[in-house]
Scaffold this motif. Structure first.
Motif, mmCIF file in Angstrom:
data_model
loop_
_atom_site.group_PDB
_atom_site.id
_atom_site.type_symbol
_atom_site.label_atom_id
_atom_site.label_comp_id
_atom_site.label_asym_id
_atom_site.label_seq_id
_atom_site.Cartn_x
_atom_site.Cartn_y
_atom_site.Cartn_z
ATOM 1 N N MET A 1 61.671 37.863 42.806
ATOM 2 C CA MET A 1 61.851 36.708 41.954
ATOM 3 C C MET A 1 60.499 36.066 41.653
ATOM 4 O O MET A 1 60.244 35.664 40.517
ATOM 5 N N VAL A 2 59.644 35.968 42.664
ATOM 6 C CA VAL A 2 58.324 35.358 42.460
ATOM 7 C C VAL A 2 57.535 36.147 41.411
ATOM 8 O O VAL A 2 56.930 35.564 40.515
ATOM 9 N N GLN A 3 57.574 37.454 41.491
ATOM 10 C CA GLN A 3 56.855 38.287 40.521
ATOM 11 C C GLN A 3 57.414 38.100 39.107
ATOM 12 O O GLN A 3 56.652 37.989 38.147
ATOM 13 N N ARG A 4 58.724 38.067 38.980
ATOM 14 C CA ARG A 4 59.335 37.901 37.655
ATOM 15 C C ARG A 4 58.963 36.555 37.042
ATOM 16 O O ARG A 4 58.618 36.468 35.865
ATOM 17 N N LEU A 5 59.039 35.505 37.839
ATOM 18 C CA LEU A 5 58.690 34.182 37.329
ATOM 19 C C LEU A 5 57.199 34.095 36.999
ATOM 20 O O LEU A 5 56.818 33.532 35.982
ATOM 21 N N SER A 6 56.369 34.675 37.845
ATOM 22 C CA SER A 6 54.924 34.670 37.608
ATOM 23 C C SER A 6 54.579 35.408 36.318
ATOM 24 O O SER A 6 53.732 34.958 35.536
ATOM 25 N N GLN A 7 55.224 36.534 36.094
ATOM 26 C CA GLN A 7 54.982 37.291 34.868
ATOM 27 C C GLN A 7 55.406 36.502 33.633
ATOM 28 O O GLN A 7 54.771 36.586 32.585
ATOM 29 N N SER A 8 56.467 35.730 33.763
ATOM 30 C CA SER A 8 56.973 34.992 32.603
ATOM 31 C C SER A 8 56.046 33.860 32.168
ATOM 32 O O SER A 8 56.119 33.413 31.027
ATOM 33 N N VAL A 9 55.160 33.395 33.048
ATOM 34 C CA VAL A 9 54.246 32.302 32.699
ATOM 35 C C VAL A 9 52.787 32.750 32.629
ATOM 36 O O VAL A 9 51.904 31.943 32.338
ATOM 37 N N ALA A 10 52.523 34.009 32.884
ATOM 38 C CA ALA A 10 51.148 34.507 32.982
ATOM 39 C C ALA A 10 50.325 34.213 31.732
ATOM 40 O O ALA A 10 49.138 33.877 31.830
ATOM 41 N N HIS A 11 50.924 34.320 30.573
ATOM 42 C CA HIS A 11 50.184 34.091 29.332
ATOM 43 C C HIS A 11 49.836 32.624 29.104
ATOM 44 O O HIS A 11 49.022 32.298 28.252
ATOM 45 N N ASN A 12 50.442 31.727 29.880
ATOM 46 C CA ASN A 12 50.268 30.300 29.666
ATOM 47 C C ASN A 12 49.412 29.618 30.742
ATOM 48 O O ASN A 12 49.155 28.433 30.650
ATOM 49 N N LEU A 13 49.004 30.366 31.784
ATOM 50 C CA LEU A 13 48.215 29.783 32.860
ATOM 51 C C LEU A 13 46.978 30.632 33.138
ATOM 52 O O LEU A 13 47.036 31.863 33.060
ATOM 53 N N ARG A 14 45.887 29.968 33.484
ATOM 54 C CA ARG A 14 44.698 30.701 33.917
ATOM 55 C C ARG A 14 44.956 31.347 35.273
ATOM 56 O O ARG A 14 45.934 31.025 35.949
ATOM 57 N N ASP A 15 44.078 32.261 35.669
ATOM 58 C CA ASP A 15 44.269 33.020 36.908
ATOM 59 C C ASP A 15 44.469 32.131 38.131
ATOM 60 O O ASP A 15 45.357 32.386 38.944
ATOM 61 N N ASP A 16 43.647 31.086 38.278
ATOM 62 C CA ASP A 16 43.781 30.223 39.449
ATOM 63 C C ASP A 16 45.132 29.509 39.459
ATOM 64 O O ASP A 16 45.774 29.367 40.496
ATOM 65 N N ALA A 17 45.592 29.065 38.293
ATOM 66 C CA ALA A 17 46.890 28.395 38.212
ATOM 67 C C ALA A 17 48.032 29.384 38.442
ATOM 68 O O ALA A 17 49.051 29.031 39.044
ATOM 69 N N GLN A 18 47.869 30.624 37.998
ATOM 70 C CA GLN A 18 48.886 31.656 38.257
ATOM 71 C C GLN A 18 49.032 31.885 39.750
ATOM 72 O O GLN A 18 50.141 32.022 40.273
ATOM 73 N N PHE A 19 47.911 31.926 40.448
ATOM 74 C CA PHE A 19 47.922 32.119 41.901
ATOM 75 C C PHE A 19 48.624 30.955 42.598
ATOM 76 O O PHE A 19 49.491 31.149 43.451
ATOM 77 N N ARG A 20 48.278 29.721 42.203
ATOM 78 C CA ARG A 20 48.910 28.539 42.793
ATOM 79 C C ARG A 20 50.401 28.495 42.473
ATOM 80 O O ARG A 20 51.219 28.128 43.316
ATOM 81 N N PHE A 21 50.761 28.889 41.247
ATOM 82 C CA PHE A 21 52.166 28.953 40.837
ATOM 83 C C PHE A 21 52.941 29.886 41.764
ATOM 84 O O PHE A 21 54.009 29.533 42.272
ATOM 85 N N ALA A 22 52.416 31.086 42.000
ATOM 86 C CA ALA A 22 53.098 32.072 42.839
ATOM 87 C C ALA A 22 53.265 31.564 44.274
ATOM 88 O O ALA A 22 54.324 31.757 44.886
ATOM 89 N N ILE A 23 52.252 30.908 44.805
ATOM 90 C CA ILE A 23 52.351 30.346 46.164
ATOM 91 C C ILE A 23 53.472 29.314 46.220
ATOM 92 O O ILE A 23 54.312 29.338 47.125
ATOM 93 N N CYS A 24 53.484 28.406 45.252
ATOM 94 C CA CYS A 24 54.501 27.347 45.248
ATOM 95 C C CYS A 24 55.916 27.893 45.117
ATOM 96 O O CYS A 24 56.830 27.452 45.823
ATOM 97 N N ILE A 25 56.106 28.843 44.212
ATOM 98 C CA ILE A 25 57.440 29.419 44.013
ATOM 99 C C ILE A 25 57.889 30.128 45.285
ATOM 100 O O ILE A 25 59.029 29.970 45.735
ATOM 101 N N SER A 26 57.007 30.900 45.864
ATOM 102 C CA SER A 26 57.338 31.619 47.095
ATOM 103 C C SER A 26 57.727 30.654 48.212
ATOM 104 O O SER A 26 58.743 30.849 48.892
ATOM 105 N N GLU A 27 56.945 29.619 48.403
ATOM 106 C CA GLU A 27 57.230 28.644 49.468
ATOM 107 C C GLU A 27 58.518 27.873 49.189
ATOM 108 O O GLU A 27 59.330 27.668 50.091
#
Length: 119
Positions: free
Chosen positions: A1-27
Motif C-alpha cells: 500500500m505504501v508503494q502504491r500511494l507513494s507512486q501516485s504522488v511521485a510526480h507532485n513531490l520532490r525526492d525528499d518529500a516523497q521519502f517523508r511521505f512514505a515514512i509517514c504512510i508506513s507509520e
C-alpha cells in the motif's frame, strides 16, 4: 500500500518529500493495524489523497469504531526514545516528517491528515 500511494504522488513531490511521505504512510498504517482499539479485526481503513500545485494531503480514516486518541499527547520526542528500543517512534516520526499534521473527527470518523508541501 505504501508503494502504491507513494507512486501516485511521485510526480507532485520532490525526492525528499516523497521519502517523508512514505515514512509517514508506513507509520500511520502500521499504528492503525497494531493499535486501533474497539474495532473489528477486518475493519476497513479509508485513504483519500488530494494533490494540488502546492503539495499533497492524505487523509487516513480510522476504521469505524476505533477509539480516538490525542496524537500530540501520545507522540514522544525522538530524542527521548532509547536508541535500542524496538518501537515508540511512529507518532514522533509522523510529526517530524509531515509538514502539517492534524487528527480529529471528520465525516463521523477519526481522521489523520498529513500534508506535504512542494518546496
Amino acid at each position: 500500500m505504501v508503494q502504491r500511494l507513494s507512486q501516485s504522488v511521485a510526480h507532485n513531490l520532490r525526492d525528499d518529500a516523497q521519502f517523508r511521505f512514505a515514512i509517514c504512510i508506513s507509520e500511520a498504517l502500521t499504528n492503525l493495524v497494531l493499535h486501533a482499539q474497539n474495532c473489528e479485526s477486518d475493519a476497513q481503513i479509508d485513504i483519500e489523497i488530494e494533490q494540488t500545485d502546492h503539495g499533497v494531503a492524505v487523509d487516513i480514516f480510522d476504521p469505524k469504531g476505533a477509539k480516538p486518541f490525542d496524537l500530540k499527547e501520545n507522540a514522544r520526542k525522538l530524542s527521548d526514545i532509547d536508541a535500542t528500543a524496538e518501537g515508540g517512534r511512529g507518532l514522533g516520526l509522523i510529526l517530524e516528517c509531515a509538514d502539517h499534521v492534524t487528527y480529529g473527527p471528520v465525516k463521523m470518523r477519526n481522521r489523520l491528515r498529513l500534508e506535504f508541501n512542494v518546496r
